[in-house]
Design a protein around this motif. Structure first.
Motif, short mmCIF file in Angstrom:
data_model
loop_
_atom_site.label_atom_id
_atom_site.label_comp_id
_atom_site.label_asym_id
_atom_site.label_seq_id
_atom_site.Cartn_x
_atom_site.Cartn_y
_atom_site.Cartn_z
N GLU A 160 1.56 13.71 -11.84
CA GLU A 160 2.15 14.69 -12.75
C GLU A 160 1.77 14.37 -14.19
O GLU A 160 1.45 15.26 -14.97
CB GLU A 160 3.67 14.71 -12.59
N LYS A 161 1.82 13.10 -14.56
CA LYS A 161 1.44 12.70 -15.92
C LYS A 161 -0.02 13.03 -16.20
O LYS A 161 -0.36 13.53 -17.27
CB LYS A 161 1.68 11.21 -16.13
N LEU A 162 -0.89 12.73 -15.24
CA LEU A 162 -2.31 13.03 -15.42
C LEU A 162 -2.54 14.53 -15.57
O LEU A 162 -3.33 14.97 -16.41
CB LEU A 162 -3.13 12.48 -14.26
N ALA A 163 -1.84 15.32 -14.76
CA ALA A 163 -1.99 16.77 -14.85
C ALA A 163 -1.52 17.27 -16.22
O ALA A 163 -2.18 18.12 -16.84
CB ALA A 163 -1.19 17.45 -13.74
N GLN A 164 -0.41 16.71 -16.71
CA GLN A 164 0.08 17.09 -18.03
C GLN A 164 -0.91 16.71 -19.11
O GLN A 164 -1.18 17.48 -20.03
CB GLN A 164 1.43 16.45 -18.30
N MET A 165 -1.46 15.51 -19.01
CA MET A 165 -2.42 15.03 -20.01
C MET A 165 -3.69 15.89 -19.99
O MET A 165 -4.24 16.23 -21.05
CB MET A 165 -2.76 13.56 -19.78
N ALA A 204 11.21 6.20 -8.21
CA ALA A 204 12.36 6.22 -7.30
C ALA A 204 11.90 6.12 -5.84
O ALA A 204 12.47 5.37 -5.05
CB ALA A 204 13.19 7.48 -7.50
N GLU A 205 10.87 6.86 -5.51
CA GLU A 205 10.36 6.82 -4.13
C GLU A 205 9.71 5.47 -3.83
O GLU A 205 9.86 4.94 -2.73
CB GLU A 205 9.34 7.96 -3.92
N MET A 206 9.03 4.91 -4.81
CA MET A 206 8.43 3.59 -4.63
C MET A 206 9.52 2.56 -4.35
O MET A 206 9.38 1.70 -3.49
CB MET A 206 7.64 3.17 -5.87
N THR A 252 0.83 -1.20 0.00
CA THR A 252 0.00 0.00 0.00
C THR A 252 0.87 1.25 0.00
O THR A 252 0.62 2.20 -0.76
CB THR A 252 -0.93 0.00 1.23
N GLN A 253 1.89 1.26 0.85
CA GLN A 253 2.79 2.42 0.92
C GLN A 253 3.53 2.62 -0.40
O GLN A 253 3.71 3.75 -0.85
CB GLN A 253 3.80 2.25 2.06
N ALA A 254 3.96 1.52 -1.02
CA ALA A 254 4.68 1.63 -2.30
C ALA A 254 3.77 2.19 -3.38
O ALA A 254 4.19 3.03 -4.19
CB ALA A 254 5.22 0.26 -2.70
N PHE A 255 2.53 1.74 -3.42
CA PHE A 255 1.58 2.24 -4.41
C PHE A 255 1.36 3.74 -4.23
O PHE A 255 1.39 4.50 -5.19
CB PHE A 255 0.26 1.48 -4.29
N ASN A 256 1.17 4.15 -2.97
CA ASN A 256 0.95 5.58 -2.70
C ASN A 256 2.19 6.40 -3.04
O ASN A 256 2.08 7.50 -3.58
CB ASN A 256 0.55 5.79 -1.23
N ALA A 257 3.37 5.86 -2.74
CA ALA A 257 4.61 6.57 -3.06
C ALA A 257 4.77 6.71 -4.57
O ALA A 257 5.20 7.75 -5.07
CB ALA A 257 5.81 5.83 -2.47
N PHE A 258 4.40 5.68 -5.31
CA PHE A 258 4.48 5.74 -6.77
C PHE A 258 3.53 6.79 -7.31
O PHE A 258 3.90 7.57 -8.20
CB PHE A 258 4.17 4.37 -7.36
N LYS A 259 2.32 6.84 -6.78
CA LYS A 259 1.35 7.84 -7.23
C LYS A 259 1.83 9.25 -6.93
O LYS A 259 1.68 10.15 -7.75
CB LYS A 259 -0.01 7.63 -6.55
N GLU A 260 2.38 9.45 -5.75
CA GLU A 260 2.76 10.78 -5.31
C GLU A 260 4.09 11.26 -5.89
O GLU A 260 4.20 12.38 -6.35
CB GLU A 260 2.85 10.83 -3.77
N LYS A 261 5.12 10.40 -5.82
CA LYS A 261 6.47 10.87 -6.12
C LYS A 261 7.20 10.10 -7.20
O LYS A 261 8.34 10.40 -7.51
CB LYS A 261 7.30 10.86 -4.84
#
Length: 197
Positions: free
Chosen positions: A167-172, A39-41, A27-36
């Protein structure tokens, strides 16, 4: 046997804690991937894997301890069976001597008596299961080592940094918004021309 069952229950609790830790790490890895990003994941996963590996090492130690207790118990049961077999043979030889027949040696085909073999059978099965579990823990540790090595920061840096999903979603969305605005502007210009005509 009660002592051994308590040790197994304790081991079961430890493995349940490992399962919970893995779920929390995922769960933490998924959230880290979404947020940062990736590398953070990777950092979160490495931290989680290190925790799991230490718990697995403790579980392995505990499992070896339990298996040694089971083996000690199995050996004691075998020894009791051998002694009972010798006692039975000695009693039968006393009867033979009283009857005027010669003595007969105990056969070494099977150790112990049927009762002790029956009592020892589940203990030996438990030992076999514990050995299988030790092998499973060893294989799991090897897999975790492989995964950990794939998550090394230098390897992630070599592949290049990636942007996070947000960030990708915001760019899209921004790109889609500008594309949608252009046709609207063209329509307004055409409407303005039609109104002038």
């Amino acid at each position: 046997m009660t002592h051994l069952q308590e040790k197994i229950a304790n081991l079961s609790e430890r493995l349940s804690a490992v399962k919970d830790h893995l779920a929390e790490t995922a769960t933490q890895a998924f959230n880290a991937f979404k947020e940062k990003g990736k590398a953070e994941m990777c950092k979160v996963l490495q931290k989680g894997i290190s925790g799991v590996k230490s718990v697995l090492a403790d579980c392995r130690e505990h499992l070896v301890d339990v298996m040694m207790d089971y083996k000690k118990t199995a050996n004691q049961i075998d020894s009791i069976g051998d002694e009972l077999k010798q006692i039975g043979n000695s009693v039968s030889n006393v009867g033979r001597l009283l009857a005027g027949k010669g003595t007969k040696e105990a056969s070494d085909e099977k150790s112990g008596v049927a009762l002790t073999r029956a009592v020892n059978k589940p203990v030996k099965k438990a030992i076999a299961r514990l050995e299988e579990n030790l092998d499973s823990i060893d294989r799991m540790s090897e897999k975790l080592d492989k995964i950990y090595s794939r998550l090394e920061p230098q390897k992630a840096a070599e592949k290049g940094t990636r942007t996070s999903l947000k960030e990708k979603l915001a760019q899209m969305q921004e790109k889609a918004g500008t594309q949608n605005r252009q046709p609207d502007m063209e329509k307004k210009k055409e409407k303005g021309k039609e109104a002038v005509i």
